[in-house]
Motif scaffolding. Structure first.
Motif, PDB file in Angstrom:
ATOM      1  N   ILE A 199      31.028 -29.971  -1.597  1.00 37.22           N
ATOM      2  CA  ILE A 199      30.461 -29.307  -0.549  1.00 37.22           C
ATOM      3  C   ILE A 199      31.305 -29.069   0.533  1.00 37.22           C
ATOM      4  O   ILE A 199      31.874 -30.055   1.006  1.00 37.22           O
ATOM      5  N   ASP A 200      31.723 -28.044   0.977  1.00 31.24           N
ATOM      6  CA  ASP A 200      32.372 -27.374   1.979  1.00 31.24           C
ATOM      7  C   ASP A 200      33.861 -28.116   1.445  1.00 31.24           C
ATOM      8  O   ASP A 200      34.635 -27.563   0.340  1.00 31.24           O
ATOM      9  N   ASP A 201      34.595 -28.779   2.066  1.00 33.96           N
ATOM     10  CA  ASP A 201      35.935 -29.271   1.763  1.00 33.96           C
ATOM     11  C   ASP A 201      35.842 -30.887   1.300  1.00 33.96           C
ATOM     12  O   ASP A 201      36.973 -31.497   1.189  1.00 33.96           O
ATOM     13  N   THR A 202      34.671 -31.321   0.876  1.00 39.10           N
ATOM     14  CA  THR A 202      34.610 -32.663   0.290  1.00 39.10           C
ATOM     15  C   THR A 202      33.778 -32.749  -0.813  1.00 39.10           C
ATOM     16  O   THR A 202      32.956 -32.184  -1.254  1.00 39.10           O
ATOM     17  N   VAL A 203      34.225 -33.784  -1.573  1.00 42.77           N
ATOM     18  CA  VAL A 203      33.663 -34.008  -3.025  1.00 42.77           C
ATOM     19  C   VAL A 203      32.828 -35.417  -2.835  1.00 42.77           C
ATOM     20  O   VAL A 203      33.389 -36.382  -2.281  1.00 42.77           O
ATOM     21  N   TRP A 204      31.419 -35.204  -3.026  1.00 38.21           N
ATOM     22  CA  TRP A 204      30.513 -36.370  -2.836  1.00 38.21           C
ATOM     23  C   TRP A 204      29.971 -36.801  -4.183  1.00 38.21           C
ATOM     24  O   TRP A 204      29.919 -36.279  -5.225  1.00 38.21           O
ATOM     25  N   ARG A 205      29.947 -38.284  -4.243  1.00 40.64           N
ATOM     26  CA  ARG A 205      29.293 -38.662  -5.479  1.00 40.64           C
ATOM     27  C   ARG A 205      27.651 -38.335  -5.270  1.00 40.64           C
ATOM     28  O   ARG A 205      26.885 -38.584  -4.264  1.00 40.64           O
ATOM     29  N   VAL A 206      26.995 -38.012  -6.045  1.00 42.22           N
ATOM     30  CA  VAL A 206      25.869 -37.665  -6.287  1.00 42.22           C
ATOM     31  C   VAL A 206      25.161 -38.677  -7.628  1.00 42.22           C
ATOM     32  O   VAL A 206      25.742 -38.805  -8.554  1.00 42.22           O
ATOM     33  N   SER A 207      23.741 -38.702  -7.443  1.00 49.20           N
ATOM     34  CA  SER A 207      22.963 -39.331  -8.127  1.00 49.20           C
ATOM     35  C   SER A 207      21.691 -38.605  -8.323  1.00 49.20           C
ATOM     36  O   SER A 207      21.182 -38.244  -7.816  1.00 49.20           O
TER      37      SER A 207
ATOM     38  N   ASN B  38      27.713 -39.183  13.061  1.00 48.43           N
ATOM     39  CA  ASN B  38      28.324 -40.348  12.156  1.00 48.43           C
ATOM     40  C   ASN B  38      27.685 -40.646  10.946  1.00 48.43           C
ATOM     41  O   ASN B  38      27.799 -41.506  10.346  1.00 48.43           O
ATOM     42  N   LYS B  39      26.514 -39.685  10.709  1.00 48.21           N
ATOM     43  CA  LYS B  39      25.810 -39.497   9.464  1.00 48.21           C
ATOM     44  C   LYS B  39      26.032 -38.322   8.452  1.00 48.21           C
ATOM     45  O   LYS B  39      25.163 -37.496   8.431  1.00 48.21           O
ATOM     46  N   ARG B  40      27.283 -38.139   8.058  1.00 51.80           N
ATOM     47  CA  ARG B  40      27.700 -37.073   7.532  1.00 51.80           C
ATOM     48  C   ARG B  40      26.749 -36.412   6.730  1.00 51.80           C
ATOM     49  O   ARG B  40      26.391 -35.368   6.550  1.00 51.80           O
ATOM     50  N   GLY B  41      26.342 -37.349   5.753  1.00 55.44           N
ATOM     51  CA  GLY B  41      25.577 -36.812   4.365  1.00 55.44           C
ATOM     52  C   GLY B  41      24.128 -36.484   4.966  1.00 55.44           C
ATOM     53  O   GLY B  41      23.453 -35.670   4.203  1.00 55.44           O
ATOM     54  N   SER B  42      23.576 -36.818   5.911  1.00 53.84           N
ATOM     55  CA  SER B  42      22.387 -36.792   6.248  1.00 53.84           C
ATOM     56  C   SER B  42      22.025 -35.246   6.650  1.00 53.84           C
ATOM     57  O   SER B  42      21.109 -34.712   6.672  1.00 53.84           O
TER      58      SER B  42
ATOM     59  N   GLY C  44      23.525 -45.108   0.932  1.00 55.90           N
ATOM     60  CA  GLY C  44      24.858 -45.525   1.168  1.00 55.90           C
ATOM     61  C   GLY C  44      25.921 -44.402   1.277  1.00 55.90           C
ATOM     62  O   GLY C  44      25.902 -43.492   2.078  1.00 55.90           O
ATOM     63  N   ALA C  45      26.811 -44.029   0.414  1.00 57.16           N
ATOM     64  CA  ALA C  45      27.977 -43.362   0.415  1.00 57.16           C
ATOM     65  C   ALA C  45      27.679 -42.039  -0.586  1.00 57.16           C
ATOM     66  O   ALA C  45      28.553 -41.283  -1.003  1.00 57.16           O
TER      67      ALA C  45
END
Length: 159
Positions: free
Chosen positions: A118-126, A92-96, A143-144
């Motif tokens: 990343i894989d099949d997901t587009v993440w917001r990055v800073s 439940n902590k996918r980004g970690s 956060g997200a």
């Protein structure tokens, strides 16, 4: 009516414990949670002992209570140990799960933010402004979105 049921239970003798055990195991299927499982196992064990050793119903009942509590606590301990060893603790902590991994930016970071596939997901990055094609390491998650930093060693493997 009560005496008819009690007479039938007495007629079953040790097999009454087996019937009780099977009923409790059947109840476990209807109401899962491993509570009735241990009591059903204890009843079946008492039935097995009662087939070998002739004992009064009082002794059988005491044996059942002792075995029920013992199997309950031993079983709960076993299940809790098994549950702690299985599964993905980061589920439940996918980004970690990306922290520390290196990825290549497909699009630039502009004004401190952008996207990373990343894989099949587009993440917001800073992170700092960086051009496309630069290797970045995920430093932490806020956060997200993921916080990234450029990788000093450009020969680092990308995922």
């Amino acid at each position: 009516m009560d005496s008819v049921i009690l007479d039938q239970i007495r007629a079953l003798g040790p097999w009454a414990w087996w019937v009780l055990g099977l009923l409790l195991l059947g109840l476990e299927i209807v109401a899962p949670g491993t509570l009735f499982l241990w009591f059903g196992i204890a009843a079946i064990l008492v039935g097995a002992v009662a087939l070998v050793i002739d004992m009064s119903w009082q002794v059988a009942l005491i044996l059942y209570v002792v075995l029920a509590f013992a199997s309950f606590f031993l079983g709960r301990g076993l299940i809790s140990r098994l549950k702690s060893e299985e599964g993905d603790p980061q589920l439940n902590k996918r980004g970690s799960r990306y922290i520390g991994r290196v990825f290549t930016l497909a699009s630039p970071l502009h004004q401190g933010s952008g996207n990373l596939s990343i894989d099949d997901t587009v993440w917001r990055v800073s992170g700092p402004d960086l051009p496309a094609g630069v290797n970045v390491r995920v430093e932490r998650i806020e956060g997200a979105h993921l916080v990234v930093a450029p990788v000093e060693d450009e020969t680092a493997s990308t995922n």
